[in-house]
Design a protein around this motif. Structure first.
Motif, short mmCIF file in Angstrom:
data_model
loop_
_atom_site.label_atom_id
_atom_site.label_comp_id
_atom_site.label_asym_id
_atom_site.label_seq_id
_atom_site.Cartn_x
_atom_site.Cartn_y
_atom_site.Cartn_z
N CYS A 1 8.39 -18.66 27.35
CA CYS A 1 8.21 -19.61 25.99
C CYS A 1 8.92 -20.85 26.30
CB CYS A 1 8.65 -18.86 24.92
SG CYS A 1 8.53 -19.80 23.46
N GLU B 1 -1.48 -16.56 13.98
CA GLU B 1 -0.52 -15.77 14.55
C GLU B 1 -1.21 -14.61 15.19
OE1 GLU B 1 3.91 -13.58 14.14
OE2 GLU B 1 2.98 -15.04 12.58
N HIS C 1 -2.00 -13.11 19.19
CA HIS C 1 -1.52 -11.96 19.50
C HIS C 1 -2.85 -11.40 20.34
CE1 HIS C 1 2.22 -10.73 18.44
NE2 HIS C 1 2.20 -11.69 17.43
N TRP D 1 7.83 -19.56 18.17
CA TRP D 1 7.54 -18.32 18.63
C TRP D 1 8.94 -17.69 19.05
CZ3 TRP D 1 2.78 -16.77 17.61
CH2 TRP D 1 1.87 -17.63 17.60
N ASN E 1 1.73 -24.50 17.75
CA ASN E 1 2.80 -23.93 16.75
C ASN E 1 2.47 -22.65 16.33
OD1 ASN E 1 4.37 -26.29 17.29
ND2 ASN E 1 3.33 -27.24 15.77
N ARG E 2 3.44 -21.89 15.74
CA ARG E 2 3.23 -20.55 15.16
C ARG E 2 2.92 -20.94 13.87
NH1 ARG E 2 7.84 -16.02 14.03
NH2 ARG E 2 6.71 -14.40 13.21
N ASN F 1 9.20 -14.21 17.79
CA ASN F 1 8.35 -13.10 17.52
C ASN F 1 7.47 -13.09 18.89
OD1 ASN F 1 6.57 -11.31 16.22
ND2 ASN F 1 4.80 -12.80 15.99
N LEU F 2 8.30 -12.94 20.02
CA LEU F 2 7.54 -12.86 21.29
C LEU F 2 7.53 -11.29 21.98
CD1 LEU F 2 9.10 -15.62 23.23
CD2 LEU F 2 6.70 -15.52 22.75
N LEU G 1 3.77 -20.12 27.12
CA LEU G 1 3.38 -20.65 25.72
C LEU G 1 4.52 -21.90 25.33
CD1 LEU G 1 2.62 -19.84 23.02
CD2 LEU G 1 4.43 -18.29 22.72
#
Length: 391
Positions: A241, A203, A207, A229, A197-198, A232-233, A224
């Motif tokens: 995703c 985070e 990245h 997410w 999970n984000r 914010n990809l 992913l």
């Protein structure tokens, strides 16, 4: 404990992994404890849409009580739990945590043990360090025992310094009944897959260890899974995703890519000795795991033979380019053998059994020091396989 001890366990959720990574840990431990004769009632709040995203029906090896996420609901749940032999307040219930941590101590009695079970000790300890007026700080010495699912010596020393009667890690592990090799599925096919999970303190590391290698290796496929997410990809044609991946799909997820990535949250990486549940899930499925570096990895899996370690995103890319499919399969097979022989929830439940039976009158485990070694856990496997031994 000659009778079947009754455990009242207050946690986030046993029946749903939705925004709830601790569910796998709870399930594995409580199922294994049931083999040793423990009866567990798991109390969880109806919160965060977890009941709408259940992964399992109510199990046969525990009773699940879902209470309303209200003051009246949590008070009624605690009142119902007062007849248990062992009461557990886990961290991160998500509803009335401060109230539960304080009020569960009112049920302490000479024949009743009250435990704080920290499923995110690095975050708890960092929170207390930032806020010396945190109400939990004064409660730590009052618990009969603190158990954690990770952290090793840094967490043990920190909790003892804060007045804990004792602190013993009970690490994440594998439940071979739920996580094992399955046939690969095309929908999960990838060069590298990451499931998580984000979260704010992971985070930046995602990245570095996942998105950065994806940008460097345009011919590789990156997959992913996890909540949060979508907004914010990075725009990369080789990145897919999936969103939330239900527990019943985890085996296929882990078996369908060439490598599976583990990324610890920042606090867990700093404290070390905190293998995530996904490491054991993936190892149980025979996956070749790449993990970010953290102290204590070698206690669980041997680097380069049973797991690959990356200090940077460049290291991840290097592993993807240099490790053949044949060697990746060999690494995954070695990891599976290791966790089955040393790191199952049968091992962990046997450890908990010994801890509970070894508590002295002041709450300190009479043999907790020896219990922290792998050798100690291995010696307890006989108990886990034969519930009559030492029960």
């Amino acid at each position: 404990m000659k009778h079947r001890p009754h455990v009242a366990f207050f946690g986030s959720s046993l029946v749903s992994t939705y925004w709830n990574g601790a569910a796998t840990y709870y399930r594995g431990l409580i199922r294994a404890l049931s083999v040793l004769g423990y009866r567990t009632t798991f109390y969880e709040p109806d919160a965060f849409e977890r009941q709408q995203h259940r992964d399992i029906a109510n199990p046969t090896w525990a009773k699940v009580v879902v209470y309303p996420a209200t003051e009246q609901g949590v008070s009624a749940a605690l009142d119902a739990a007062r007849q248990a032999d062992i009461l557990v307040k886990a961290s991160g219930v998500g509803v009335f945590d401060d109230w539960l941590e304080r009020e569960i101590l009112s049920l302490q009695a000479p024949n009743r043990t009250v435990i704080f079970w920290d499923v995110d000790a690095p975050a708890t300890l960092e929170r207390i360090q930032r806020n010396p007026s945190d109400p939990f700080l004064a409660l730590i010495p009052r618990y009969d025992l603190v158990l954690t699912y990770g952290g090793g010596p840094p967490v043990i020393d920190a909790y003892r310094a804060l007045g804990a009667r004792d602190c013993v890690p009970v690490y994440n592990a594998l439940d071979p009944a739920t996580h094992y090799p399955v046939a690969a599925q095309p929908r999960f096919a990838a060069t590298l897959a990451f499931l998580g999970n984000r979260l704010p303190d992971r985070e930046a590391r995602v990245h570095e260890f996942f998105f950065k290698p994806a940008a460097e290796l345009p011919k590789a496929d990156f997959l992913l899974g996890g909540n949060g997410w979508e907004s914010n990809l990075p725009e990369l044609p080789n990145l897919r995703c999936l969103g939330h991946v239900y527990a019943h799909d985890h085996n296929a997820f882990n078996c369908s890519s060439r490598m599976v990535l583990n990324i610890n949250r920042s606090s867990m990486a700093r404290f070390g000795h905190s293998p995530a549940t996904r490491i054991f899930e993936a190892a149980g499925a025979g996956a070749c795991i790449v993990t970010d570096a953290w102290e204590g990895i070698e206690r669980f899996l041997e680097p380069d033979r049973e797991i690959l370690v990356a200090h940077t995103g460049e290291d991840v890319a290097r592993h993807l380019e240099s490790i053949s499919e044949q060697r990746a399969r060999a690494i995954g097979a070695a990891a599976m053998r290791r966790v089955i022989s040393e790191h199952t929830y049968a091992h962990r439940a046997a450890l908990v059994h010994r801890i509970l039976n070894g508590l002295t009158s002041d709450g300190r485990s009479s043999n907790s020091t020896s219990l922290r070694s792998n050798a100690g856990e291995n010696a307890l496997l006989e108990i886990s396989l034969n519930p009559q031994t030492g029960a």
